[in-house]
Design a protein around this motif. Structure first.
Motif, PDB file in Angstrom:
ATOM      1  N   LEU A   1       0.501  -1.283   0.270  1.00 26.42           N
ATOM      2  CA  LEU A   1       0.029  -0.069   0.074  1.00 26.42           C
ATOM      3  C   LEU A   1       0.821   1.349  -0.019  1.00 26.42           C
ATOM      4  O   LEU A   1       0.544   2.163  -0.771  1.00 26.42           O
ATOM      5  CB  LEU A   1      -0.968  -0.012   1.166  1.00 26.42           C
ATOM      6  N   ASN A   2       1.977   0.998   0.868  1.00 30.41           N
ATOM      7  CA  ASN A   2       2.846   2.288   0.962  1.00 30.41           C
ATOM      8  C   ASN A   2       3.565   2.801  -0.815  1.00 30.41           C
ATOM      9  O   ASN A   2       3.540   3.802  -1.103  1.00 30.41           O
ATOM     10  CB  ASN A   2       3.905   2.405   2.057  1.00 30.41           C
ATOM     11  N   GLN A   3       3.898   1.569  -1.223  1.00 34.42           N
ATOM     12  CA  GLN A   3       4.499   1.846  -2.573  1.00 34.42           C
ATOM     13  C   GLN A   3       3.601   2.165  -3.506  1.00 34.42           C
ATOM     14  O   GLN A   3       3.906   3.127  -4.136  1.00 34.42           O
ATOM     15  CB  GLN A   3       4.995   0.493  -2.874  1.00 34.42           C
ATOM     16  N   THR A   4       2.239   1.959  -3.466  1.00 31.18           N
ATOM     17  CA  THR A   4       1.112   2.320  -4.316  1.00 31.18           C
ATOM     18  C   THR A   4       0.674   3.838  -4.107  1.00 31.18           C
ATOM     19  O   THR A   4       0.842   4.665  -5.138  1.00 31.18           O
ATOM     20  CB  THR A   4      -0.035   1.533  -4.166  1.00 31.18           C
TER      21      THR A   4
ATOM     22  N   GLY B   1       2.253  10.571 -10.070  1.00 30.08           N
ATOM     23  CA  GLY B   1       1.232  10.813 -11.050  1.00 30.08           C
ATOM     24  C   GLY B   1       0.637   9.455 -11.390  1.00 30.08           C
ATOM     25  O   GLY B   1       0.978   8.365 -11.071  1.00 30.08           O
ATOM     26  N   TRP B   2      -0.475   9.924 -11.800  1.00 29.37           N
ATOM     27  CA  TRP B   2      -1.569   8.649 -12.129  1.00 29.37           C
ATOM     28  C   TRP B   2      -1.116   7.516 -13.164  1.00 29.37           C
ATOM     29  O   TRP B   2      -1.241   6.434 -13.092  1.00 29.37           O
ATOM     30  CB  TRP B   2      -2.914   9.189 -12.456  1.00 29.37           C
ATOM     31  N   ARG B   3      -0.339   8.142 -14.168  1.00 26.29           N
ATOM     32  CA  ARG B   3       0.267   6.890 -14.868  1.00 26.29           C
ATOM     33  C   ARG B   3       1.006   6.175 -14.473  1.00 26.29           C
ATOM     34  O   ARG B   3       0.976   4.837 -14.748  1.00 26.29           O
ATOM     35  CB  ARG B   3       0.899   7.812 -16.095  1.00 26.29           C
ATOM     36  N   TRP B   4       2.049   6.229 -13.543  1.00 25.28           N
ATOM     37  CA  TRP B   4       2.626   5.412 -12.923  1.00 25.28           C
ATOM     38  C   TRP B   4       1.828   4.474 -12.168  1.00 25.28           C
ATOM     39  O   TRP B   4       2.076   3.077 -12.255  1.00 25.28           O
ATOM     40  CB  TRP B   4       3.685   5.874 -12.178  1.00 25.28           C
ATOM     41  N   ALA B   5       0.943   4.952 -11.440  1.00 25.31           N
ATOM     42  CA  ALA B   5      -0.027   3.859 -10.946  1.00 25.31           C
ATOM     43  C   ALA B   5      -0.873   3.100 -11.784  1.00 25.31           C
ATOM     44  O   ALA B   5      -1.044   1.697 -11.135  1.00 25.31           O
ATOM     45  CB  ALA B   5      -0.949   4.656  -9.806  1.00 25.31           C
ATOM     46  N   ALA B   6      -1.309   3.617 -12.989  1.00 22.26           N
ATOM     47  CA  ALA B   6      -2.066   2.740 -13.675  1.00 22.26           C
ATOM     48  C   ALA B   6      -1.255   1.912 -14.510  1.00 22.26           C
ATOM     49  O   ALA B   6      -1.579   0.610 -14.405  1.00 22.26           O
ATOM     50  CB  ALA B   6      -2.757   3.804 -14.568  1.00 22.26           C
ATOM     51  N   LYS B   7       0.003   2.355 -14.651  1.00 27.69           N
ATOM     52  CA  LYS B   7       1.030   1.282 -15.467  1.00 27.69           C
ATOM     53  C   LYS B   7       1.383  -0.046 -14.396  1.00 27.69           C
ATOM     54  O   LYS B   7       1.318  -1.300 -14.776  1.00 27.69           O
ATOM     55  CB  LYS B   7       2.451   1.845 -15.499  1.00 27.69           C
ATOM     56  N   THR B   8       1.480   0.303 -13.072  1.00 26.10           N
ATOM     57  CA  THR B   8       1.972  -0.797 -12.168  1.00 26.10           C
ATOM     58  C   THR B   8       0.762  -1.727 -11.978  1.00 26.10           C
ATOM     59  O   THR B   8       0.700  -2.889 -11.772  1.00 26.10           O
ATOM     60  CB  THR B   8       2.276  -0.037 -10.765  1.00 26.10           C
ATOM     61  N   LYS B   9      -0.388  -1.196 -11.892  1.00 26.47           N
ATOM     62  CA  LYS B   9      -1.472  -1.789 -11.554  1.00 26.47           C
ATOM     63  C   LYS B   9      -1.905  -2.918 -12.711  1.00 26.47           C
ATOM     64  O   LYS B   9      -2.202  -4.060 -12.506  1.00 26.47           O
ATOM     65  CB  LYS B   9      -2.891  -0.877 -11.442  1.00 26.47           C
ATOM     66  N   LYS B  10      -1.701  -2.515 -13.966  1.00 24.49           N
ATOM     67  CA  LYS B  10      -2.134  -3.366 -15.258  1.00 24.49           C
ATOM     68  C   LYS B  10      -1.014  -4.220 -15.198  1.00 24.49           C
ATOM     69  O   LYS B  10      -1.138  -5.343 -15.643  1.00 24.49           O
ATOM     70  CB  LYS B  10      -1.794  -2.514 -16.483  1.00 24.49           C
ATOM     71  N   GLU B  11       0.481  -4.045 -14.860  1.00 23.87           N
ATOM     72  CA  GLU B  11       1.509  -4.977 -14.918  1.00 23.87           C
ATOM     73  C   GLU B  11       1.302  -5.909 -14.005  1.00 23.87           C
ATOM     74  O   GLU B  11       1.345  -7.210 -14.275  1.00 23.87           O
ATOM     75  CB  GLU B  11       2.836  -4.022 -14.519  1.00 23.87           C
TER      76      GLU B  11
END
Length: 88
Positions: free
Chosen positions: A10-13, A20-30
């Motif tokens: 959770l802390n990393q997220t 930025g939202w792009r990094w979070a969206a990329k990680t979630k997708k990966e």
């Protein structure tokens, strides 16, 4: 069965969301895709309706807060839905 690395805590997220939202969206997708690929490779059966899941987290450090690790369940559940193991 091979032990896979844990998805982000959770802390990393939260840290990624701040950058930025792009990094979070990329990680979630990966992470969700990684779980979906593993589910498809194992040819798991489909479970329609409600299911009970139990997570066992094996962490190398006792300094990791269990609440932070348990947030990784979101990626796992989303990946199982993407692989159609769990259906709505």
């Amino acid at each position: 069965m091979t032990i896979q690395p844990l998805p982000p805590t959770l802390n990393q997220t939260i840290d990624e969301n701040r950058s930025g939202w792009r990094w979070a969206a990329k990680t979630k997708k990966e992470e969700s895709d990684r779980v979906a690929i593993e589910c498809r490779a194992q040819v798991l059966p489909r479970y329609p309706g409600q299911v009970w899941l139990e997570f066992h987290w094996f962490v190398s450090s006792f300094g990791t807060d269990p609440d932070n690790v348990s947030a990784a369940a979101k990626y796992i559940l989303d990946g199982m839905v993407d692989a159609e193991v769990l259906t709505k």
